[in-house]
Design a protein around this motif. Sequence first.
Motif, PDB file in Angstrom:
ATOM      1  N   VAL A   1      51.411  40.477 -29.941  1.00  0.00           N
ATOM      2  CA  VAL A   1      51.060  39.470 -28.962  1.00  0.00           C
ATOM      3  C   VAL A   1      49.597  39.643 -28.582  1.00  0.00           C
ATOM      4  O   VAL A   1      48.949  40.651 -28.915  1.00  0.00           O
ATOM      5  CB  VAL A   1      51.951  39.578 -27.705  1.00  0.00           C
ATOM      6  N   LYS A   2      49.092  38.629 -27.850  1.00  0.00           N
ATOM      7  CA  LYS A   2      47.723  38.630 -27.344  1.00  0.00           C
ATOM      8  C   LYS A   2      47.796  38.184 -25.888  1.00  0.00           C
ATOM      9  O   LYS A   2      48.654  37.398 -25.497  1.00  0.00           O
ATOM     10  CB  LYS A   2      46.851  37.681 -28.177  1.00  0.00           C
ATOM     11  N   THR A   3      46.886  38.703 -25.068  1.00  0.00           N
ATOM     12  CA  THR A   3      46.875  38.363 -23.651  1.00  0.00           C
ATOM     13  C   THR A   3      45.774  37.359 -23.362  1.00  0.00           C
ATOM     14  O   THR A   3      44.838  37.162 -24.155  1.00  0.00           O
ATOM     15  CB  THR A   3      46.677  39.615 -22.787  1.00  0.00           C
ATOM     16  N   ILE A   4      45.908  36.729 -22.191  1.00  0.00           N
ATOM     17  CA  ILE A   4      44.873  35.846 -21.671  1.00  0.00           C
ATOM     18  C   ILE A   4      44.538  36.301 -20.264  1.00  0.00           C
ATOM     19  O   ILE A   4      45.313  37.041 -19.629  1.00  0.00           O
ATOM     20  CB  ILE A   4      45.333  34.362 -21.673  1.00  0.00           C
ATOM     21  N   LYS A   5      43.404  35.911 -19.788  1.00  0.00           N
ATOM     22  CA  LYS A   5      42.954  36.219 -18.428  1.00  0.00           C
ATOM     23  C   LYS A   5      42.883  37.709 -18.186  1.00  0.00           C
ATOM     24  O   LYS A   5      43.124  38.194 -17.073  1.00  0.00           O
ATOM     25  CB  LYS A   5      43.869  35.563 -17.387  1.00  0.00           C
ATOM     26  N   THR A   6      42.608  38.509 -19.251  1.00  0.00           N
ATOM     27  CA  THR A   6      42.369  39.946 -19.088  1.00  0.00           C
ATOM     28  C   THR A   6      41.008  40.255 -19.656  1.00  0.00           C
ATOM     29  O   THR A   6      40.522  39.563 -20.557  1.00  0.00           O
ATOM     30  CB  THR A   6      43.432  40.781 -19.820  1.00  0.00           C
ATOM     31  N   LEU A   7      40.398  41.276 -19.134  1.00  0.00           N
ATOM     32  CA  LEU A   7      39.075  41.677 -19.605  1.00  0.00           C
ATOM     33  C   LEU A   7      39.123  43.142 -19.985  1.00  0.00           C
ATOM     34  O   LEU A   7      39.284  44.007 -19.118  1.00  0.00           O
ATOM     35  CB  LEU A   7      38.023  41.442 -18.507  1.00  0.00           C
ATOM     36  N   PRO A   8      39.013  43.485 -21.289  1.00  0.00           N
ATOM     37  CA  PRO A   8      38.923  42.565 -22.438  1.00  0.00           C
ATOM     38  C   PRO A   8      40.302  41.991 -22.763  1.00  0.00           C
ATOM     39  O   PRO A   8      41.303  42.375 -22.170  1.00  0.00           O
ATOM     40  CB  PRO A   8      38.415  43.467 -23.549  1.00  0.00           C
ATOM     41  N   LEU A   9      40.365  41.149 -23.750  1.00  0.00           N
ATOM     42  CA  LEU A   9      41.637  40.641 -24.231  1.00  0.00           C
ATOM     43  C   LEU A   9      42.358  41.763 -24.977  1.00  0.00           C
ATOM     44  O   LEU A   9      41.746  42.527 -25.726  1.00  0.00           O
ATOM     45  CB  LEU A   9      41.425  39.436 -25.150  1.00  0.00           C
ATOM     46  N   PHE A  10      43.695  41.827 -24.769  1.00  0.00           N
ATOM     47  CA  PHE A  10      44.481  42.885 -25.388  1.00  0.00           C
ATOM     48  C   PHE A  10      45.246  42.324 -26.578  1.00  0.00           C
ATOM     49  O   PHE A  10      45.855  41.247 -26.494  1.00  0.00           O
ATOM     50  CB  PHE A  10      45.497  43.469 -24.390  1.00  0.00           C
TER      51      PHE A  10
END
Length: 1626
Positions: free
Chosen positions: A236-245
């Motif tokens: 999976v990939k995340t959104i609204k995180t810094l950095p993207l995971f």
Amino acid sequence: MFEKGKVPKIVNLREIQDDMQTLYVNTAADSFEFKAHVEGDGVVEGIIRYHPFLYDRETYPDDPCFPSKLKDEDDDDDCFILEKAARGKRPIFECFWNGRLIPYTSVEDFDWCTPPKKRGLAPIECYNRISGALFTNDKFQVSTNKLTFMDLELKLKDKNTLFTRILNGQEQRMKIDREFALWLKDCHEKYDKQIKFTLFKGIITRPDLPSKKQGPWATYAAIEWDGKIYKAGQLVKTIKTLPLFYGSIVRFFLYGDHDGEVYATGGEVQIAMEPQALYDEVKTVPIAKLDRTVAEKAVKKYVEDEMARLPDRLSVTWPEGDELLPNEIRPAGTPIGALRIEILNKKGEAMQKLPGTSHGGSKKLLVELKVILHSSSGNKEIISHISQHGGKWPYWFKKMENIQKLGNYTLKLQVVLNESNADTYAGRPLPSKAIKFSVKEGKPEKFSFGHLDPPFRVGVPFNIPLEFQDEFGHTSQLVTDIQPVLEASGLSLHYEEITKGPNCVIRGVTAKGPINSCQGKNYNLKVTLPGLKEDSQILKTRFLPGHPRRLKVKPDSEILVIENGTAFPFQVEVLDESDNITAQPKLIVHCKFSGAPNLPVYVVDCSSSGTSILTGSAIQVQNIKKDQTLKARIEIPSCKDVAPVEKTIKLLPSSHVARLQIFSVEGQKAIQIKHQDEVNWIAGDIMHNLIFQMYDEGEREINITSALAEKIKVNWTPEINKEHLLQGLLPDVQVPTSVKDMRYCQVSFQDDHVSLESAFTVRPLPDEPKHLKCEMKGGKTVQMGQELQGEVVIIITDQYGNQIQAFSPSSLSSLSIAGVGLDSSNLKTTFQENTHSISVRGIKFIPGPPGNKDLCFTWREFSDFIRVQLISGPPAKLLLIDWPELKECIPVINGRDLQNPIIVQLCDQWDNPAPVQHVKISLTKASNLKLMPSNQQHKTDEKGRANLGVFSVFAPRGEHTLQVKAIYNKSIIEGPVIKLMILPDPEKPVRLNVKYDKDASFLAGGLFTDFMISVISEDDSIIKNINPARISMKMWKLSTSGNRPPANAETFSCNKIKDNDKEDGCFYFRDKVIPNKVGTYCIQFGFMMDKTNILNSEQVIVEVLPNQPVKLVPKIKPPTPAVSNVRSVASRTLVRDLHLSITDDYNNHTGIDLVGTIIATIKGSNEEDTDTPLFIGKVRTLEFPFVNGSAEIMSLVLAESSPGRDSTEYFIVFEPRLPLLSRTLEPYILPFMFYNDVKKQQQMAALTKEKDQLSQSIIMYKSLFEASQQLLNEMKCQVEEARLKEAQLRNELKIHNIDIPTTQQVPHIEALLKRKLSEQEELKKKPRRSCTLPNYTKGSGDVLGKIAHLAQIEDDRAAMVISWHLASDMDCVVTLTTDAARRIYDETQGRQQVLPLDSIYKKTLPDWKRPLPHFRNGKLYFKPIGDPVFARDLLTFPDNIEHCETVFGMLLGDTIILDNLDAANHYRKEVVKITHCPTLLTRDGDRIRSNGKFGGLQNKAPPMDKLRGMVFGAPVPKQCLILGEQIDLLQQYRSAVCKLDSVNNDLNSQLEYLRTPDMRKKKQELDEHEKNLKLIEEKLGMTPIRKCNDSLRHSPKVEMTDCPIPPKRMRREATRQNRIITKTDV
């Protein structure tokens, strides 16, 4: 529209989209319309809107005035954990009046739309997703400013307000709460788009979070969100995180204590960062931050691109040459060239550090070089270097020249991390390269000697092995030709050849030359090999002489002269080929002689030295008179190559002693005494003039010298005169004094050459007559009245006792015999010709006292005495020893021991004791008289006595006789007759007397009537002073197996005696609980006589009847019916064959005599519900006859098309109506499920059946766990009680200075008890004062005994004077009643004085608490001397204290005892000044009477021994009593410790049982059953409040046992039986 600070503008209300009502309307998914009618004409129309949850958010509009949550899009810890999501704390309804908003009035909710207290059809959070509005007509009052309703909420919430639902514009009356719940459930299922959490894993806590949010968290392996399924392991990939995971899912978190699949509105996901080789960490983010738009392929491609940046392989080059090839074999010392290394990734790019990440610094890479040697003992690292990248130059390693050891090697290059030297990163190995090679030996440069086998022999060839090494010391081989050079000082050496190859040997080396010792000599053997770097070596070795070649014998002359009887020594040497003395094993030299018989053979062993003296035994030739020639041959048998040597020997006769002779000189004549001759001589005389002579082999007489005299020995004397021996004289011989002794005389001579002896025997002859000697034959004892069994033999002897034949037949006339008491009438004398003696027989004595008798025998002038023992005659009588007068009857209590043991003595007819042993003694008695031990035959001892012991007598009351008899020589000797008066034992229990109300009835669960128990003795009196703990009551249910009490019979203890219990010796059993089950029971009372014997009463049979009727129950509980109102009768049938009966509280059937009816009625769960089903015939109730305590209902059927709500639970109430019964009975209620659909009814019937089975299983499981827990609690209480008891006893022991260790307690207590018991026994065995006056046998409980036995006194002096003072009363028997005293008086014909206590006037008895008379009003009047004390205070009473105080208070009164007469006179003189003075006694034995008179024999006590045993006994020592208390405490403590261990073990066993896999499995099964039951009840639509406990209330109790068991045992039995519940049972 006017806004402050802005220009007014015109706005169309339809275009406003951000007001709350518009937001409510736009976000609503469905609505629920209703109408409310209040009192009067008030009408309120209402609407409820549903705002669904969509995936990750609530759609309920947020009001700025009532913020429901704080939005923070950047909050990574958003867990959606809110107190009231969606609406928050806002009210549901806004209110409008005639279409106008009344802003300051709102309604929070109604009862039917509030969240339920228990779980309803829809989740709780759905109630927070509704909004609403209320529109009223003008019947409701509002405030003047139209901002507030006056009483809207009160009227709406009035109980008379009627709510109806509006469907399709039409108003319908129905239950508004149920309709709203169903509507809310449909909205939730249709419109809510929540996240579905699946694959539940468990509950955890998360310590990485703040303490308030750490738990509980439910973990799941998958979720379903917006139609997509996310599982653990998915990329999976995340959104609204810094950095993207980017990563793979580990698991999902949901806050709360959830179980199984659940829908929820939030949660978190745990992601393992990918690729893990770069990012070795785990992140947790809200599920809402998952990117639902990204494809998994894109995430996978990103991971692969990241992986390509990692190091992949190594590039190795050799810039300076000396390249190491794989699997190369190299000579030792060959260098390995310098290495240049590059690290490449998959793209072929060189790299010096790991690719950097955006969240951390990159790590440098190093290259590690290792050279590893592989050996049998393991791998050894010999070179290790690490190189780092130089920036401008690559990784580099210098040349290696130190690899010299042989073996297999591996050169390993490994990439490692800079900081940790780890060869892996993120679980993945870093690049490496390994080159394998081998190292072998070089050319030979030096040598050494191999294994040799020294020493070497001269002339014997040997080999020299050689071993070659290279420059590093490795073993090498010789491959070229070479000529070795051998050198040794003093020896000549040569060899045959030298071999090449792996085994190099110089063969056939031979040495020759002189060696001075047979042990050999050390040499330095130098070997030189030209051409080597180190070409020579010295071998230190030892050379021995060679093998034997010849024999050398000394003396050298050929003819040797020796004397007969001597040995000749030869010096022999064994030589090798170089004339060296040599030695070897088994080198034995022989010398054989010839020329005469029986010549010796000389042998010598030269194995160790090679030379020796050859000799042996003397050469002895018999009867040699002249010279004789012999031959000697010397050789080595084991060495055939050595030639033998021969010698000639000339043998001469010997000059040593050869013969010895003895002579006896009488006058001038010498008589030879030959060897073994016998010489006769007078006894006691001496033989004089004995001489001897010696001769050699040539018959030449030898002169006796001092040296020869020392070698002459005689055996008759230890000391010899040497001067006489030199003259040829022997010592005198002493002749023995007895003719029976013969003397053996021996003369011997012994030297180194010969051993000679000559012997003779001396026989003694009798001397002149000297004495007369008498000898007894046949024993020295004679019985009284009998003749001596043997004879007396008379002879004449000389002075030494040798018999002389001096008697003849005429000698009898001159023989006379005399003695005291001798009866000469039967004397007989006889001459014995064969022995020349006189025999005397018929010796007899006149009867008299037994003892020794002397007899005198006289003949001529000679006389002699003999002594015989006169003993008693043969047994003729039997006498009793130490027995009372036989004329009177001896009183004995039945079952008690006789006062004295029965001891009998055999006597002859003159009353002398006859010491005859092994005579059988027996007792004859009547058959109704029993003796214990049983009447066994006894035998007399060596004194003629037999101790039959002390017998216990058992016989009926009255007079009985015993007679002792003896059997001697087949004739019976009758003894005296013993008369016994048998009295009944007042202390022996024979039966139990049971009294109770026999007309009482016993109802189940009630209380028994009082039982009064008394123990009756042999004399039919009640035995008192019995410990109540010895009385018990047992009860059990009567069975056909017999009337014996079973092992599980219930046992009761007697109650404490109350103050109003007048009868002494009676025990009461009050308020004992009657068993719960009806039936026939047996009650039996027991008295524990000792540890093994119990006296039981007659069995009391009681019939337990049922108690009062309580409830109506079915005989067999029917299953829960599931019916419908269709045509089929089977689908409408509620019950079949229902049998109802009345029971009491304990499920006993009762009410058999009752007659009435049973009313069956169908009711709903709500009493106001009128829409209930009807029975067939459209009736609500049915009646059934109730006769003989039961009612039979064949069937109950619903009416066809019966009313009733679908999927609803109803109840059939069976209510008994019995006119004869005043009380109301509990009805029986049967629930059933009603359905309108047949198919659904069939499905629900199956579910109902399954529900009943599960309910029954849960009942059984819960009963098991409840009983187990109850037993566990009970065991814990027992452990606590046992621990408290142990601590209490331990403290009591500490008070007695007894400490018990914490470990090994029981062995310590046993040892301590043994020691204390031994001390107590020793104290009891110590002699103490006792009363020897025989006590009167207590014929009944009214006899206390003689006064001398009623009291004890510790002080000896006080005991003496008080016993003397009461001497006239000591023999008096004290009784409780005059009747008992009269009976004793009659039995003893008035000889026994008696004292009945009921005849004493007790008011004149002294007060035992009154002070001494020298105290006046509590103050000391004068100071006395002599330690005054009341005589009664010195008495201690073992039993009957109250009666004894009465007796001795009357006998002693106020008698006072002091130390001496002076103290007594002083005391009396002072006391009479103030009051009357009582009798005074002194410890010295004086008495001052109460009238003042003292002195004289009548006032002076005699010594203790003059009282003839009539003295008070001494009590047991105080130390003995203290020991008794300690022993009792120790025994109690031992029992307490054992009890504590036992209950602890029971508790641990119970705890282990509760933790067994079987119990855990049962617990899991119970949980599963309860969960399944809950689901089934939800499917059935049954009220969730009904639990299994309700069904338990209506069901009959499970019976564990038929017989009454104590509650504790019942619970244990229940636990035991419940333990065997298996899955098939439930």
